[in-house]
Write an enzyme that holds these catalytic residues in place. Sequence first.
Site, PDB file in Angstrom:
ATOM      1  N   GLU A  43       3.005  -6.543   8.868  1.00  0.00           N
ATOM      2  CA  GLU A  43       3.257  -5.113   8.633  1.00  0.00           C
ATOM      3  C   GLU A  43       4.158  -4.882   7.416  1.00  0.00           C
ATOM      4  O   GLU A  43       4.489  -3.742   7.100  1.00  0.00           O
ATOM      5  CB  GLU A  43       3.862  -4.461   9.885  1.00  0.00           C
ATOM      6  CG  GLU A  43       2.949  -4.489  11.108  1.00  0.00           C
ATOM      7  CD  GLU A  43       1.574  -3.891  10.840  1.00  0.00           C
ATOM      8  OE1 GLU A  43       1.518  -2.734  10.377  1.00  0.00           O
ATOM      9  OE2 GLU A  43       0.568  -4.577  11.097  1.00  0.00           O
ATOM     10  N   ASP A  68     -10.187  -0.089 -24.490  1.00  0.00           N
ATOM     11  CA  ASP A  68     -10.516  -0.118 -23.070  1.00  0.00           C
ATOM     12  C   ASP A  68     -10.624   1.257 -22.456  1.00  0.00           C
ATOM     13  O   ASP A  68     -10.002   2.198 -22.916  1.00  0.00           O
ATOM     14  CB  ASP A  68      -9.397  -0.809 -22.279  1.00  0.00           C
ATOM     15  CG  ASP A  68      -9.473  -2.300 -22.397  1.00  0.00           C
ATOM     16  OD1 ASP A  68     -10.557  -2.802 -22.688  1.00  0.00           O
ATOM     17  OD2 ASP A  68      -8.423  -2.930 -22.178  1.00  0.00           O
ATOM     18  N   ARG A 118      -3.901  -9.907 -19.804  1.00  0.00           N
ATOM     19  CA  ARG A 118      -4.812  -9.633 -20.912  1.00  0.00           C
ATOM     20  C   ARG A 118      -4.179  -8.749 -21.982  1.00  0.00           C
ATOM     21  O   ARG A 118      -4.736  -8.599 -23.072  1.00  0.00           O
ATOM     22  CB  ARG A 118      -6.140  -9.059 -20.416  1.00  0.00           C
ATOM     23  CG  ARG A 118      -6.032  -7.758 -19.693  1.00  0.00           C
ATOM     24  CD  ARG A 118      -7.352  -7.366 -19.060  1.00  0.00           C
ATOM     25  NE  ARG A 118      -8.376  -7.012 -20.045  1.00  0.00           N
ATOM     26  CZ  ARG A 118      -8.370  -5.890 -20.751  1.00  0.00           C
ATOM     27  NH1 ARG A 118      -7.388  -5.031 -20.627  1.00  0.00           N
ATOM     28  NH2 ARG A 118      -9.337  -5.640 -21.601  1.00  0.00           N
ATOM     29  N   PRO A 123       0.826  -1.219   0.000  1.00  0.00           N
ATOM     30  CA  PRO A 123       0.000   0.000   0.000  1.00  0.00           C
ATOM     31  C   PRO A 123       0.856   1.262   0.000  1.00  0.00           C
ATOM     32  O   PRO A 123       0.352   2.357  -0.297  1.00  0.00           O
ATOM     33  CB  PRO A 123      -0.842  -0.124   1.271  1.00  0.00           C
ATOM     34  CG  PRO A 123      -0.189  -1.177   2.104  1.00  0.00           C
ATOM     35  CD  PRO A 123       0.578  -2.064   1.168  1.00  0.00           C
TER      36      PRO A 123
HETATM   37 CL1  6GU Z   1      -0.222  -3.826  -3.124  1.00  0.00          CL
HETATM   38  N1  6GU Z   1      -0.874  -4.532  -0.675  1.00  0.00           N
HETATM   39  C1  6GU Z   1      -1.613  -4.412   0.439  1.00  0.00           C
HETATM   40  N2  6GU Z   1      -1.356  -5.215   1.479  1.00  0.00           N
HETATM   41  N3  6GU Z   1      -2.576  -3.528   0.568  1.00  0.00           N
HETATM   42  C2  6GU Z   1      -2.815  -2.756  -0.486  1.00  0.00           C
HETATM   43  C3  6GU Z   1      -2.099  -2.820  -1.668  1.00  0.00           C
HETATM   44  C4  6GU Z   1      -1.117  -3.741  -1.726  1.00  0.00           C
HETATM   45  N4  6GU Z   1      -2.561  -1.907  -2.526  1.00  0.00           N
HETATM   46  C5  6GU Z   1      -3.528  -1.300  -1.886  1.00  0.00           C
HETATM   47  N5  6GU Z   1      -3.699  -1.795  -0.646  1.00  0.00           N
END
Ligand code: 6GU
Length: 239
Positions: free
Chosen positions: A116, A169, A154, A89
Amino acid sequence: MRADVVTIFPDYLQPLRLSLVGRAQQRGTLDVRAHDLRTWTSDLHRTVDDAPYGGGPGMVMRPEPWDAALTEISAAVPGSRPRVVVPTPAGVPFTQRKAEELAREPWLVFCCGRYEGIDSRVVEAWADDEISIGDYVLAGGEVATLVILEAVARLLPGVLGNSASAAEDSFSDGLLEAPVYTRPQVWRGMEVPAVLRSGDHGAVARWRREQSLTRTGQRRPDLLAEATRTGTANRAAAE
Ligand code: 6GU
Protein backbone atom coordinates in the site's frame (compact mmCIF):
# COMPACT_ATOMS: atom_id res chain seq x y z
CA MET A 1 23.98 11.46 -14.25
CA ARG A 2 23.89 8.95 -11.42
CA ALA A 3 20.62 7.21 -10.49
CA ASP A 4 20.23 4.95 -7.46
CA VAL A 5 17.08 2.83 -7.28
CA VAL A 6 15.97 1.27 -4.01
CA THR A 7 13.54 -1.62 -4.39
CA ILE A 8 12.76 -5.10 -3.08
CA PHE A 9 12.98 -6.29 -6.74
CA PRO A 10 16.33 -5.05 -8.14
CA ASP A 11 15.91 -7.38 -11.16
CA TYR A 12 13.03 -5.17 -12.33
CA LEU A 13 15.66 -2.64 -13.39
CA GLN A 14 17.42 -5.07 -15.75
CA PRO A 15 15.74 -3.65 -18.89
CA LEU A 16 17.82 -0.48 -18.38
CA ARG A 17 20.80 -2.46 -19.70
CA LEU A 18 19.18 -2.54 -23.14
CA SER A 19 18.80 -0.14 -26.02
CA LEU A 20 19.32 3.59 -25.69
CA VAL A 21 19.51 3.67 -21.88
CA GLY A 22 21.90 0.69 -21.90
CA ARG A 23 24.18 2.47 -24.38
CA ALA A 24 24.09 5.62 -22.24
CA GLN A 25 25.26 3.48 -19.32
CA GLN A 26 28.02 1.83 -21.35
CA ARG A 27 29.29 5.25 -22.45
CA GLY A 28 29.26 6.56 -18.88
CA THR A 29 26.61 9.23 -19.50
CA LEU A 30 24.33 7.46 -17.04
CA ASP A 31 25.17 5.27 -14.06
CA VAL A 32 22.15 3.34 -12.71
CA ARG A 33 22.60 1.37 -9.49
CA ALA A 34 19.81 -0.86 -8.21
CA HIS A 35 19.80 -1.65 -4.48
CA ASP A 36 17.84 -4.28 -2.57
CA LEU A 37 15.99 -2.58 0.29
CA ARG A 38 16.33 -5.78 2.35
CA THR A 39 20.07 -5.04 2.62
CA TRP A 40 19.05 -2.45 5.22
CA THR A 41 16.86 -4.71 7.38
CA SER A 42 18.21 -6.09 10.65
CA ASP A 43 15.77 -8.90 11.54
CA LEU A 44 16.19 -12.56 10.59
CA HIS A 45 13.29 -12.47 8.12
CA ARG A 46 14.43 -9.19 6.53
CA THR A 47 10.96 -7.71 7.02
CA VAL A 48 10.12 -4.59 5.03
CA ASP A 49 6.39 -4.27 5.74
CA ASP A 50 3.91 -4.09 8.60
CA ALA A 51 0.15 -3.60 9.14
CA PRO A 52 -1.27 -0.12 8.58
CA TYR A 53 -2.24 2.08 11.52
CA GLY A 54 -5.97 2.72 11.37
CA GLY A 55 -6.62 -0.68 9.83
CA GLY A 56 -7.57 -1.55 6.28
CA PRO A 57 -6.27 -3.98 3.69
CA GLY A 58 -2.67 -4.57 2.71
CA MET A 59 0.63 -3.70 4.29
CA VAL A 60 2.75 -0.57 4.57
CA MET A 61 6.54 -0.39 4.14
CA ARG A 62 8.32 0.17 7.45
CA PRO A 63 10.30 3.41 7.79
CA GLU A 64 13.54 2.09 9.33
CA PRO A 65 14.99 0.20 6.33
CA TRP A 66 14.17 3.16 4.06
CA ASP A 67 15.87 5.61 6.38
CA ALA A 68 18.97 3.42 6.65
CA ALA A 69 19.10 2.98 2.85
CA LEU A 70 18.64 6.67 2.09
CA THR A 71 21.13 7.76 4.76
CA GLU A 72 23.80 5.43 3.37
CA ILE A 73 23.17 6.07 -0.32
CA SER A 74 22.91 9.86 0.00
CA ALA A 75 26.28 9.91 1.80
CA ALA A 76 27.99 8.06 -1.08
CA VAL A 77 29.20 11.25 -2.77
CA PRO A 78 30.84 13.66 -0.31
CA GLY A 79 29.67 17.23 -0.70
CA SER A 80 26.71 16.26 -2.89
CA ARG A 81 23.08 15.42 -2.16
CA PRO A 82 20.76 13.51 -4.51
CA ARG A 83 17.27 14.55 -5.55
CA VAL A 84 14.96 11.93 -4.02
CA VAL A 85 11.99 10.81 -6.14
CA VAL A 86 9.14 8.65 -4.86
CA PRO A 87 6.99 7.21 -7.66
CA THR A 88 3.41 6.87 -6.39
CA PRO A 89 -0.07 6.94 -7.94
CA ALA A 90 -0.78 9.73 -5.41
CA GLY A 91 2.01 11.92 -6.89
CA VAL A 92 1.93 14.85 -9.28
CA PRO A 93 1.62 13.83 -12.96
CA PHE A 94 4.86 13.02 -14.80
CA THR A 95 5.25 15.27 -17.85
CA GLN A 96 7.91 16.11 -20.43
CA ARG A 97 8.57 19.30 -18.38
CA LYS A 98 9.31 17.19 -15.30
CA ALA A 99 11.57 14.90 -17.38
CA GLU A 100 13.52 17.97 -18.58
CA GLU A 101 13.80 19.22 -14.99
CA LEU A 102 15.10 15.86 -13.72
CA ALA A 103 17.53 15.57 -16.66
CA ARG A 104 19.33 18.68 -15.33
CA GLU A 105 20.10 16.95 -12.00
CA PRO A 106 23.45 15.22 -11.50
CA TRP A 107 22.06 12.60 -9.09
CA LEU A 108 18.64 11.04 -8.55
CA VAL A 109 17.46 8.44 -6.04
CA PHE A 110 14.23 6.52 -6.72
CA CYS A 111 12.34 4.88 -3.84
CA CYS A 112 10.14 2.08 -5.17
CA GLY A 113 7.23 1.31 -2.86
CA ARG A 114 5.24 -1.92 -2.93
CA TYR A 115 2.09 -3.00 -1.09
CA GLU A 116 0.00 0.00 0.00
CA GLY A 117 3.06 2.26 -0.09
CA ILE A 118 5.87 3.59 2.11
CA ASP A 119 5.26 5.03 5.60
CA SER A 120 4.48 8.70 4.94
CA ARG A 121 7.11 9.92 7.38
CA VAL A 122 9.84 8.58 5.08
CA VAL A 123 8.37 10.63 2.25
CA GLU A 124 8.08 13.66 4.53
CA ALA A 125 11.70 13.31 5.66
CA TRP A 126 13.35 12.47 2.34
CA ALA A 127 11.29 13.04 -0.80
CA ASP A 128 11.85 15.99 -3.11
CA ASP A 129 9.24 14.76 -5.61
CA GLU A 130 6.28 12.37 -5.53
CA ILE A 131 5.50 11.48 -9.12
CA SER A 132 2.66 9.52 -10.78
CA ILE A 133 3.01 8.22 -14.33
CA GLY A 134 -0.74 8.13 -14.99
CA ASP A 135 -4.21 7.54 -13.67
CA TYR A 136 -4.04 3.80 -13.06
CA VAL A 137 -2.52 1.68 -10.33
CA LEU A 138 0.64 -0.42 -10.74
CA ALA A 139 1.80 -3.06 -8.27
CA GLY A 140 4.83 -0.98 -7.30
CA GLY A 141 7.09 1.92 -8.23
CA GLU A 142 9.59 -0.13 -10.28
CA VAL A 143 7.90 0.15 -13.67
CA ALA A 144 7.20 3.85 -13.04
CA THR A 145 10.93 4.29 -12.31
CA LEU A 146 11.77 2.59 -15.64
CA VAL A 147 9.42 4.98 -17.41
CA ILE A 148 10.81 8.07 -15.70
CA LEU A 149 14.45 7.02 -16.21
CA GLU A 150 13.95 6.29 -19.91
CA ALA A 151 12.26 9.65 -20.46
CA VAL A 152 15.10 11.39 -18.58
CA ALA A 153 17.98 9.39 -20.11
CA ARG A 154 17.08 10.24 -23.70
CA LEU A 155 17.37 13.95 -22.80
CA LEU A 156 20.94 13.63 -21.49
CA PRO A 157 23.61 15.20 -23.73
CA GLY A 158 24.78 12.79 -26.42
CA VAL A 159 22.22 10.05 -25.78
CA LEU A 160 20.06 10.58 -28.87
CA GLY A 161 21.85 10.17 -32.19
CA ASN A 162 20.24 13.32 -33.53
CA SER A 163 19.72 15.95 -30.84
CA ALA A 164 17.18 17.72 -33.08
CA SER A 165 14.83 14.76 -32.63
CA ALA A 166 14.37 15.56 -28.91
CA ALA A 167 13.42 19.12 -29.77
CA GLU A 168 10.83 17.89 -32.29
CA ASP A 169 9.20 15.32 -30.01
CA SER A 170 5.56 15.22 -29.16
CA PHE A 171 5.13 17.51 -26.11
CA SER A 172 8.29 19.55 -26.66
CA ASP A 173 5.93 22.19 -28.09
CA GLY A 174 2.91 20.92 -26.13
CA LEU A 175 1.35 19.22 -29.18
CA LEU A 176 1.26 15.66 -30.54
CA GLU A 177 3.57 14.86 -33.47
CA ALA A 178 2.37 14.60 -37.06
CA PRO A 179 2.21 11.12 -38.66
CA VAL A 180 5.46 9.77 -40.16
CA TYR A 181 6.17 7.66 -43.28
CA THR A 182 9.00 5.82 -44.98
CA ARG A 183 9.28 3.78 -48.20
CA PRO A 184 7.55 2.31 -50.13
CA GLN A 185 5.62 5.25 -51.58
CA VAL A 186 2.50 3.07 -51.90
CA TRP A 187 1.75 0.32 -49.40
CA ARG A 188 -1.53 -1.65 -49.26
CA GLY A 189 -2.93 0.94 -51.66
CA MET A 190 -2.14 3.79 -49.24
CA GLU A 191 0.06 6.57 -50.60
CA VAL A 192 2.49 8.75 -48.68
CA PRO A 193 1.11 12.35 -48.70
CA ALA A 194 2.45 14.16 -51.79
CA VAL A 195 3.63 17.19 -49.82
CA LEU A 196 6.21 15.04 -47.99
CA ARG A 197 7.72 14.10 -51.37
CA SER A 198 7.61 17.65 -52.78
CA GLY A 199 11.02 18.78 -51.50
CA ASP A 200 9.33 22.02 -50.36
CA HIS A 201 10.57 22.29 -46.76
CA GLY A 202 8.22 25.19 -45.95
CA ALA A 203 5.22 23.25 -47.23
CA VAL A 204 6.30 20.16 -45.27
CA ALA A 205 6.62 22.22 -42.07
CA ARG A 206 3.17 23.79 -42.60
CA TRP A 207 1.59 20.37 -43.30
CA ARG A 208 3.15 18.85 -40.18
CA ARG A 209 1.99 21.77 -38.05
CA GLU A 210 -1.57 21.43 -39.39
CA GLN A 211 -1.57 17.64 -38.80
CA SER A 212 -0.18 18.20 -35.34
CA LEU A 213 -2.93 20.67 -34.46
CA THR A 214 -5.72 18.47 -35.91
CA ARG A 215 -4.46 15.35 -34.17
CA THR A 216 -4.03 17.13 -30.84
CA GLY A 217 -7.55 18.59 -31.13
CA GLN A 218 -9.02 15.15 -31.78
CA ARG A 219 -7.04 13.11 -29.28
CA ARG A 220 -5.95 15.56 -26.60
CA PRO A 221 -8.25 18.59 -26.53
CA ASP A 222 -6.78 19.39 -23.09
CA LEU A 223 -3.30 19.81 -24.64
CA LEU A 224 -4.59 21.90 -27.53
CA ALA A 225 -6.40 24.25 -25.13
CA GLU A 226 -3.21 24.65 -23.09
CA ALA A 227 -0.99 25.19 -26.16
CA THR A 228 -3.47 27.77 -27.48
CA ARG A 229 -3.65 29.50 -24.09
CA THR A 230 0.13 29.71 -23.69
CA GLY A 231 0.72 30.55 -27.35
CA THR A 232 3.09 27.66 -28.14
CA ALA A 233 0.78 26.39 -30.91
CA ASN A 234 0.78 29.77 -32.68
CA ARG A 235 4.44 30.59 -32.06
CA ALA A 236 5.71 27.38 -33.66
CA ALA A 237 3.31 27.82 -36.59
CA ALA A 238 4.82 31.24 -37.34
CA GLU A 239 8.36 29.87 -37.53
CL1 6GU B 1 4.43 6.04 -9.79
N1 6GU B 1 3.32 3.86 -8.84
C1 6GU B 1 2.32 2.96 -8.79
N2 6GU B 1 2.42 1.93 -7.93
N3 6GU B 1 1.24 3.04 -9.53
C2 6GU B 1 1.18 4.06 -10.38
C3 6GU B 1 2.17 5.03 -10.49
C4 6GU B 1 3.24 4.89 -9.69
N4 6GU B 1 1.81 5.93 -11.41
C5 6GU B 1 0.64 5.53 -11.84
N5 6GU B 1 0.24 4.40 -11.23
